[in-house]
Design a protein around this motif. Structure first.
Motif, PDB file in Angstrom:
ATOM      1  N   ARG A 100       7.206  -1.015  -8.885  1.00  0.00           N
ATOM      2  CA  ARG A 100       8.286  -1.024  -9.880  1.00  0.00           C
ATOM      3  C   ARG A 100       9.199  -2.230  -9.682  1.00  0.00           C
ATOM      4  O   ARG A 100       9.675  -2.826 -10.656  1.00  0.00           O
ATOM      5  CB  ARG A 100       9.097   0.265  -9.796  1.00  0.00           C
ATOM      6  N   THR A 101       9.442  -2.584  -8.438  1.00  0.00           N
ATOM      7  CA  THR A 101      10.306  -3.734  -8.155  1.00  0.00           C
ATOM      8  C   THR A 101       9.651  -5.030  -8.615  1.00  0.00           C
ATOM      9  O   THR A 101      10.320  -5.903  -9.174  1.00  0.00           O
ATOM     10  CB  THR A 101      10.646  -3.795  -6.648  1.00  0.00           C
ATOM     11  N   VAL A 102       8.355  -5.162  -8.404  1.00  0.00           N
ATOM     12  CA  VAL A 102       7.638  -6.364  -8.858  1.00  0.00           C
ATOM     13  C   VAL A 102       7.736  -6.495 -10.380  1.00  0.00           C
ATOM     14  O   VAL A 102       8.006  -7.580 -10.905  1.00  0.00           O
ATOM     15  CB  VAL A 102       6.169  -6.344  -8.383  1.00  0.00           C
ATOM     16  N   VAL A 103       7.533  -5.401 -11.100  1.00  0.00           N
ATOM     17  CA  VAL A 103       7.640  -5.423 -12.565  1.00  0.00           C
ATOM     18  C   VAL A 103       9.058  -5.834 -12.968  1.00  0.00           C
ATOM     19  O   VAL A 103       9.251  -6.667 -13.853  1.00  0.00           O
ATOM     20  CB  VAL A 103       7.256  -4.049 -13.162  1.00  0.00           C
ATOM     21  N   LYS A 104      10.038  -5.264 -12.313  1.00  0.00           N
ATOM     22  CA  LYS A 104      11.440  -5.576 -12.602  1.00  0.00           C
ATOM     23  C   LYS A 104      11.725  -7.055 -12.340  1.00  0.00           C
ATOM     24  O   LYS A 104      12.378  -7.725 -13.148  1.00  0.00           O
ATOM     25  CB  LYS A 104      12.334  -4.687 -11.718  1.00  0.00           C
ATOM     26  N   PHE A 105      11.233  -7.589 -11.212  1.00  0.00           N
ATOM     27  CA  PHE A 105      11.444  -8.996 -10.869  1.00  0.00           C
ATOM     28  C   PHE A 105      10.811  -9.926 -11.899  1.00  0.00           C
ATOM     29  O   PHE A 105      11.401 -10.932 -12.274  1.00  0.00           O
ATOM     30  CB  PHE A 105      10.889  -9.317  -9.484  1.00  0.00           C
ATOM     31  N   TYR A 164       8.852  -6.120   3.686  1.00  0.00           N
ATOM     32  CA  TYR A 164       7.688  -5.838   4.525  1.00  0.00           C
ATOM     33  C   TYR A 164       6.383  -6.197   3.813  1.00  0.00           C
ATOM     34  O   TYR A 164       5.488  -6.772   4.412  1.00  0.00           O
ATOM     35  CB  TYR A 164       7.656  -4.373   4.970  1.00  0.00           C
ATOM     36  N   ARG A 165       6.280  -5.866   2.526  1.00  0.00           N
ATOM     37  CA  ARG A 165       5.041  -6.168   1.798  1.00  0.00           C
ATOM     38  C   ARG A 165       4.851  -7.660   1.578  1.00  0.00           C
ATOM     39  O   ARG A 165       3.773  -8.192   1.789  1.00  0.00           O
ATOM     40  CB  ARG A 165       5.021  -5.468   0.438  1.00  0.00           C
ATOM     41  N   LEU A 166       5.903  -8.344   1.148  1.00  0.00           N
ATOM     42  CA  LEU A 166       5.772  -9.765   0.842  1.00  0.00           C
ATOM     43  C   LEU A 166       5.695 -10.638   2.088  1.00  0.00           C
ATOM     44  O   LEU A 166       4.938 -11.604   2.133  1.00  0.00           O
ATOM     45  CB  LEU A 166       6.943 -10.232  -0.026  1.00  0.00           C
ATOM     46  N   TYR A 167       6.506 -10.331   3.066  1.00  0.00           N
ATOM     47  CA  TYR A 167       6.633 -11.241   4.204  1.00  0.00           C
ATOM     48  C   TYR A 167       5.692 -10.928   5.354  1.00  0.00           C
ATOM     49  O   TYR A 167       5.430 -11.789   6.181  1.00  0.00           O
ATOM     50  CB  TYR A 167       8.065 -11.247   4.719  1.00  0.00           C
ATOM     51  N   LEU A 214      10.381   3.441   7.409  1.00  0.00           N
ATOM     52  CA  LEU A 214      11.494   3.886   6.555  1.00  0.00           C
ATOM     53  C   LEU A 214      11.596   5.400   6.411  1.00  0.00           C
ATOM     54  O   LEU A 214      12.496   5.890   5.745  1.00  0.00           O
ATOM     55  CB  LEU A 214      11.358   3.242   5.173  1.00  0.00           C
ATOM     56  N   LYS A 215      10.636   6.103   7.010  1.00  0.00           N
ATOM     57  CA  LYS A 215      10.611   7.559   6.947  1.00  0.00           C
ATOM     58  C   LYS A 215      10.557   8.063   5.504  1.00  0.00           C
ATOM     59  O   LYS A 215      11.340   8.917   5.073  1.00  0.00           O
ATOM     60  CB  LYS A 215      11.786   8.156   7.704  1.00  0.00           C
ATOM     61  N   ILE A 216       9.613   7.467   4.757  1.00  0.00           N
ATOM     62  CA  ILE A 216       9.319   7.899   3.400  1.00  0.00           C
ATOM     63  C   ILE A 216       7.807   8.090   3.300  1.00  0.00           C
ATOM     64  O   ILE A 216       7.079   7.756   4.224  1.00  0.00           O
ATOM     65  CB  ILE A 216       9.817   6.886   2.336  1.00  0.00           C
ATOM     66  N   ARG A 217       7.327   8.604   2.170  1.00  0.00           N
ATOM     67  CA  ARG A 217       5.892   8.778   1.985  1.00  0.00           C
ATOM     68  C   ARG A 217       5.246   7.449   1.591  1.00  0.00           C
ATOM     69  O   ARG A 217       5.873   6.637   0.897  1.00  0.00           O
ATOM     70  CB  ARG A 217       5.620   9.821   0.920  1.00  0.00           C
ATOM     71  N   PRO A 218       3.992   7.224   1.977  1.00  0.00           N
ATOM     72  CA  PRO A 218       3.301   5.992   1.592  1.00  0.00           C
ATOM     73  C   PRO A 218       3.259   5.777   0.077  1.00  0.00           C
ATOM     74  O   PRO A 218       3.430   4.647  -0.390  1.00  0.00           O
ATOM     75  CB  PRO A 218       1.893   6.170   2.167  1.00  0.00           C
ATOM     76  N   ASN A 219       3.044   6.848  -0.676  1.00  0.00           N
ATOM     77  CA  ASN A 219       3.032   6.715  -2.141  1.00  0.00           C
ATOM     78  C   ASN A 219       4.383   6.283  -2.679  1.00  0.00           C
ATOM     79  O   ASN A 219       4.462   5.524  -3.637  1.00  0.00           O
ATOM     80  CB  ASN A 219       2.602   8.025  -2.801  1.00  0.00           C
ATOM     81  N   THR A 220       5.440   6.768  -2.069  1.00  0.00           N
ATOM     82  CA  THR A 220       6.788   6.378  -2.479  1.00  0.00           C
ATOM     83  C   THR A 220       6.984   4.883  -2.240  1.00  0.00           C
ATOM     84  O   THR A 220       7.530   4.171  -3.094  1.00  0.00           O
ATOM     85  CB  THR A 220       7.845   7.188  -1.708  1.00  0.00           C
ATOM     86  N   ALA A 221       6.535   4.391  -1.090  1.00  0.00           N
ATOM     87  CA  ALA A 221       6.644   2.960  -0.785  1.00  0.00           C
ATOM     88  C   ALA A 221       5.883   2.137  -1.820  1.00  0.00           C
ATOM     89  O   ALA A 221       6.380   1.106  -2.301  1.00  0.00           O
ATOM     90  CB  ALA A 221       6.127   2.681   0.621  1.00  0.00           C
ATOM     91  N   ALA A 222       4.686   2.573  -2.182  1.00  0.00           N
ATOM     92  CA  ALA A 222       3.874   1.847  -3.159  1.00  0.00           C
ATOM     93  C   ALA A 222       4.551   1.824  -4.533  1.00  0.00           C
ATOM     94  O   ALA A 222       4.586   0.789  -5.206  1.00  0.00           O
ATOM     95  CB  ALA A 222       2.488   2.474  -3.264  1.00  0.00           C
ATOM     96  N   ASP A 246       2.954  -8.349   4.859  1.00  0.00           N
ATOM     97  CA  ASP A 246       1.746  -7.736   4.299  1.00  0.00           C
ATOM     98  C   ASP A 246       1.301  -6.512   5.093  1.00  0.00           C
ATOM     99  O   ASP A 246       0.123  -6.306   5.320  1.00  0.00           O
ATOM    100  CB  ASP A 246       0.622  -8.763   4.205  1.00  0.00           C
ATOM    101  N   ILE A 247       2.280  -5.702   5.530  1.00  0.00           N
ATOM    102  CA  ILE A 247       1.895  -4.483   6.231  1.00  0.00           C
ATOM    103  C   ILE A 247       1.621  -3.385   5.207  1.00  0.00           C
ATOM    104  O   ILE A 247       2.073  -3.451   4.073  1.00  0.00           O
ATOM    105  CB  ILE A 247       2.927  -4.043   7.297  1.00  0.00           C
ATOM    106  N   SER A 248       0.874  -2.414   5.614  1.00  0.00           N
ATOM    107  CA  SER A 248       0.429  -1.372   4.694  1.00  0.00           C
ATOM    108  C   SER A 248       1.587  -0.466   4.271  1.00  0.00           C
ATOM    109  O   SER A 248       2.618  -0.378   4.935  1.00  0.00           O
ATOM    110  CB  SER A 248      -0.651  -0.524   5.359  1.00  0.00           C
ATOM    111  N   TYR A 249       1.356   0.225   3.173  1.00  0.00           N
ATOM    112  CA  TYR A 249       2.355   1.188   2.703  1.00  0.00           C
ATOM    113  C   TYR A 249       2.552   2.298   3.732  1.00  0.00           C
ATOM    114  O   TYR A 249       3.665   2.799   3.896  1.00  0.00           O
ATOM    115  CB  TYR A 249       1.955   1.767   1.350  1.00  0.00           C
ATOM    116  N   ALA A 250       1.494   2.661   4.425  1.00  0.00           N
ATOM    117  CA  ALA A 250       1.603   3.702   5.456  1.00  0.00           C
ATOM    118  C   ALA A 250       2.534   3.243   6.582  1.00  0.00           C
ATOM    119  O   ALA A 250       3.364   4.024   7.069  1.00  0.00           O
ATOM    120  CB  ALA A 250       0.228   4.049   6.013  1.00  0.00           C
ATOM    121  N   GLU A 251       2.408   1.982   6.996  1.00  0.00           N
ATOM    122  CA  GLU A 251       3.285   1.474   8.054  1.00  0.00           C
ATOM    123  C   GLU A 251       4.728   1.352   7.570  1.00  0.00           C
ATOM    124  O   GLU A 251       5.664   1.667   8.296  1.00  0.00           O
ATOM    125  CB  GLU A 251       2.779   0.113   8.555  1.00  0.00           C
TER     126      GLU A 251
END
Length: 166
Positions: free
Chosen positions: A149-154, A121-124, A136-144, A126-131
């Motif tokens: 963390r995934t970007v660092v890992k990649f 969703y973020r890469l393809y 995904l029914k998670i918190r926006p901070n969790t999405a961020a 560019d929707i907000s963390y809130a969306e």
């Protein structure tokens, strides 16, 4: 103009852009999947409950349509590969860039949920963390946090495995 035409005119470019990224910029596939997305949205419009934004709902439909497309394409590719052992790589102008993108897509596909969806969703699109959080029914901070963390890992994997700096 009716309500659904207005929705189509407003969101079609964004859905198309999202699907272009998912299909690795295959214009024909992205156009077909965009049309299927809006067709399914039209059929399901009465079921839209408003628990998320209309844009978010359309992106979720697009992602589901893409997943169905990939399953179908994978089956067809497996059949073609069984029929022919000859595989000639397609000619490309920028092989290295395509290789980097291919490796990144592979890494994204290897992710578990919800990380895979957050990154897509973020890469393809560019929707907000809130969306993303609403989908995904998670918190926006969790999405961020998941995304960062995934970007660092990649970056680490791409450098260690393949020697690419991203």
């Amino acid at each position: 103009m009716n309500e659904f035409e207005e929705i189509y005119n407003k969101y079609q470019p964004e859905v198309m852009r999202f699907l272009m990224h998912l299909t690795s910029f295959d214009l024909a596939a992205a156009e077909e999947l965009t049309q299927e997305t809006f067709y399914q949205a039209f059929l399901s419009f009465g079921k839209f409950r408003g628990e998320c934004s209309l844009r978010t709902w359309l992106f979720q439909i697009a992602k589901n349509i893409y997943a169905k497309y990939i399953r179908k394409e994978t089956r067809q590719r497996d059949i073609r590969e069984q029929q022919s052992d000859l595989s000639v790589p397609p000619p490309t102008d920028d092989i290295e860039q395509k290789e980097v993108l291919s490796k990144l897509r592979e890494l994204i596909d290897e992710l578990n949920e919800p990380a895979r969806s957050v990154v897509q969703y973020r890469l393809y699109s560019d929707i907000s963390y809130a969306e993303i959080a609403a989908i995904l029914k998670i918190r926006p901070n969790t999405a961020a946090v998941i995304y960062n963390r995934t970007v660092v890992k990649f970056r680490k994997i791409m450098k260690e495995r393949y020697g690419y700096e991203i």
